[in-house]
Design a protein around this motif. Structure first.
Motif, short mmCIF file in Angstrom:
data_model
loop_
_atom_site.label_atom_id
_atom_site.label_comp_id
_atom_site.label_asym_id
_atom_site.label_seq_id
_atom_site.Cartn_x
_atom_site.Cartn_y
_atom_site.Cartn_z
N THR A 102 -3.74 -4.40 5.19
CA THR A 102 -4.62 -4.45 4.03
C THR A 102 -3.97 -3.82 2.81
O THR A 102 -3.32 -2.77 2.90
N ILE A 103 -4.17 -4.47 1.67
CA ILE A 103 -3.77 -3.88 0.39
C ILE A 103 -5.00 -3.20 -0.19
O ILE A 103 -6.04 -3.84 -0.35
N PRO A 104 -4.93 -1.91 -0.49
CA PRO A 104 -6.12 -1.21 -0.99
C PRO A 104 -6.60 -1.76 -2.32
O PRO A 104 -5.82 -2.36 -3.08
N SER A 105 -7.87 -1.58 -2.59
CA SER A 105 -8.44 -2.03 -3.85
C SER A 105 -7.76 -1.30 -5.02
O SER A 105 -7.55 -0.10 -4.97
N GLY A 106 -7.40 -2.05 -6.04
CA GLY A 106 -6.70 -1.47 -7.19
C GLY A 106 -5.31 -1.00 -6.85
O GLY A 106 -4.81 -0.01 -7.39
N ALA A 107 -4.64 -1.73 -5.93
CA ALA A 107 -3.33 -1.31 -5.43
C ALA A 107 -2.27 -1.32 -6.52
O ALA A 107 -2.26 -2.18 -7.40
N ALA A 117 1.98 -1.33 -7.46
CA ALA A 117 3.14 -2.08 -6.96
C ALA A 117 3.71 -1.40 -5.71
O ALA A 117 4.16 -2.07 -4.78
N ALA A 118 3.67 -0.07 -5.70
CA ALA A 118 4.17 0.67 -4.53
C ALA A 118 3.29 0.41 -3.31
O ALA A 118 3.80 0.30 -2.18
N ASP A 119 1.96 0.32 -3.51
CA ASP A 119 1.05 0.02 -2.40
C ASP A 119 1.37 -1.35 -1.81
O ASP A 119 1.41 -1.52 -0.58
N ILE A 120 1.56 -2.33 -2.68
CA ILE A 120 1.83 -3.70 -2.22
C ILE A 120 3.15 -3.75 -1.47
O ILE A 120 3.27 -4.38 -0.42
N GLN A 121 4.16 -3.05 -1.99
CA GLN A 121 5.46 -3.05 -1.33
C GLN A 121 5.39 -2.37 0.02
O GLN A 121 5.98 -2.83 1.01
N ALA A 122 4.62 -1.27 0.11
CA ALA A 122 4.48 -0.57 1.39
C ALA A 122 3.78 -1.45 2.41
O ALA A 122 4.16 -1.48 3.59
N ALA A 123 2.76 -2.20 1.97
CA ALA A 123 2.05 -3.10 2.88
C ALA A 123 2.96 -4.23 3.36
O ALA A 123 2.97 -4.59 4.53
#
Length: 448
Positions: free
Chosen positions: A189-194, A196-202
């Motif tokens: 899951t990509i957290p709400s309001g992710a 760029a670092a969140d998306i890359q980690a996912a």
């Protein structure tokens, strides 16, 4: 015993016992001194170490014969904690919205579990207690799950609407495919309001999961280890689903798979997905048995006691069967069923259970032309005459109903998933135990 937990306790880690029921580990159970502590703050509530220990132990018991399917204990504990947090937040939101579940609702749920396992309620209680859980804690889990079900219904009821044009568009679409598929999935899951670092980690985590599967890890084990969907600890099993229920963006990929094959990484609105096609089956022609019948209803009233209603029904039955008076005329003159009385009691053609289980049973027992003895329901006393049966091809109608349901289910899944993501991202959650904080998480609310 395992069947009980397969029905309601498969999500045991999601159910949260009250703080009054949280038990300290005994030295004999843990090999350590009994210590309890707060490991997470969830809004105005807390999660105790003992709650997490109990939930983890339940998952370990569930996989006692396949311990290799579970991830390392530190990963498992974080996954279970995430479940506990999400359940706690849902229960809090449900309480804020006035969602209530009565003791009778819990009794009915327990009765349903007992029946599905071919047990009496007393046998169910004994089985639960034999597993090491108190029956009070088991009932609390049932209560919490029923609360969350009601919350789910409340959330999707106001946000899901299916129009006839949507049904027509789906059925007429060149991409519409029939049949059913058994799927399993891994969801990152990509957290709400992710960021760029969140998306890359996912994405990195999804790549690691796919690499593990390609490297020989069982898909179920990879789902348990990597997926953060609510069904992760169930091996990501989605069960059988009609193809028209699957998000259209994934249909072509799934249609290209053979049973046992695994997709690449799919990017959806909530994150990254990896899907395994477990099995598939074609849609068969849908034939149903319909009944034609007519009825007379005698309803008790202020002017007609229950005993008098029963006697009147018996008198009408005798006039029809013994005196051979016309059923239709007697129904017009005496039936209290507003929907059929003016038509001489004619109920038209209908599927067996459309008028309830009592009527269905009577119809099954009757022959064409035969009249039932008066029988009682909550509405009053009934007399049923079965006029005929027929086998009807309901394939097209069922296809429309299924299309409508699949669109609704798809919208409901998306609506509730959005609700959960928003709930999690907007809530105050603080994990106090450093060893339980996700080293890859950038969620400051969860770790600060």
């Amino acid at each position: 015993m395992k069947q009980i937990f397969a029905l309601f306790l498969l999500t045991i880690a999601s159910a949260i016992p009250s703080l009054a029921q949280a038990q300290l580990l005994s030295p004999q159970d843990s090999g350590q001194q009994p210590v309890d502590r707060i490991i997470a703050v969830v809004e105005d509530d807390v999660i105790l170490q003992s709650e997490l220990n109990d939930a983890v132990a339940a998952i370990q018991q569930q996989y006692a014969n396949q311990p290799g399917q579970l991830p390392p204990i530190d990963v498992l504990r974080r996954q279970v904690l995430d479940r506990l947090i999400l359940m706690k937040l849902q229960l809090q939101r449900a309480d804020d919205q006035g969602v209530r579940v009565s003791d009778s609702d819990v009794d009915q749920a327990a009765q349903s579990v007992a029946e599905q396992n071919k047990m009496t309620p007393d046998q169910l209680r004994a089985a639960v207690e034999q597993s090491g859980m108190s029956y009070a804690a088991y009932r609390q889990q049932l209560h919490d799950q029923l609360v969350v079900q009601k919350l789910h219904q409340s959330v999707v009821r106001d946000s899901v609407n299916v129009t006839e044009s949507e049904v027509n568009n789906l059925l007429n679409s060149s991409n519409y495919k029939t049949g059913e598929v058994h799927l399993a999935h891994i969801q990152i899951t990509i957290p709400s309001g992710a960021s760029a670092a969140d998306i890359q980690a996912a994405q990195t985590k999804a790549e690691q999961a796919l690499a593990a599967v390609k490297g020989g890890m069982a898909f179920k084990a990879a789902a348990i280890r990597f997926s953060d969907a609510p069904d992760a600890l169930d091996g990501g099993d989605l069960g059988w689903r009609r193809i028209d229920e699957i998000p259209s963006a994934f249909v072509d990929t799934i249609s290209s798979l053979k049973p046992g094959e695994v997709s690449g990484i799919l990017h959806g609105p909530t994150g990254f997905h990896i899907i395994q096609l477990e099995d598939q089956r074609a849609q068969s022609k849908q034939m149903v048995t319909e009944f034609h019948a007519r009825q007379i209803l005698v309803r008790p009233s202020e002017l007609l006691s229950a005993t008098q209603a029963q006697q009147k029904a018996q008198d009408l039955y005798n006039r029809i069967v013994n005196k051979h008076e016309d059923f239709s005329k007697i129904a017009k003159d005496n039936s209290n069923d507003d929907t059929t009385a003016n038509a001489g009691g004619d109920m038209g053609w209908f599927q067996q259970n459309e008028w309830g289980t009592l009527v269905a049973q009577k119809l099954q027992d009757l022959k064409d032309g035969e009249v039932s003895q008066p029988f009682q329901s909550e509405a009053g006393w009934h007399i049923i005459q079965r006029l005929g049966t027929r086998s009807s091809d309901m394939t097209n109608q069922i296809a429309r109903d299924q299309a409508r349901q699949s669109i609704g289910n798809r919208k409901a899944d998306q609506a509730y998933d959005d609700f959960l993501r928003g709930l999690r991202s907007s809530s105050y959650v603080k994990i106090l135990a450093p060893e339980l904080q996700d080293p890859n998480s950038t969620d400051t609310k969860a770790s600060s």
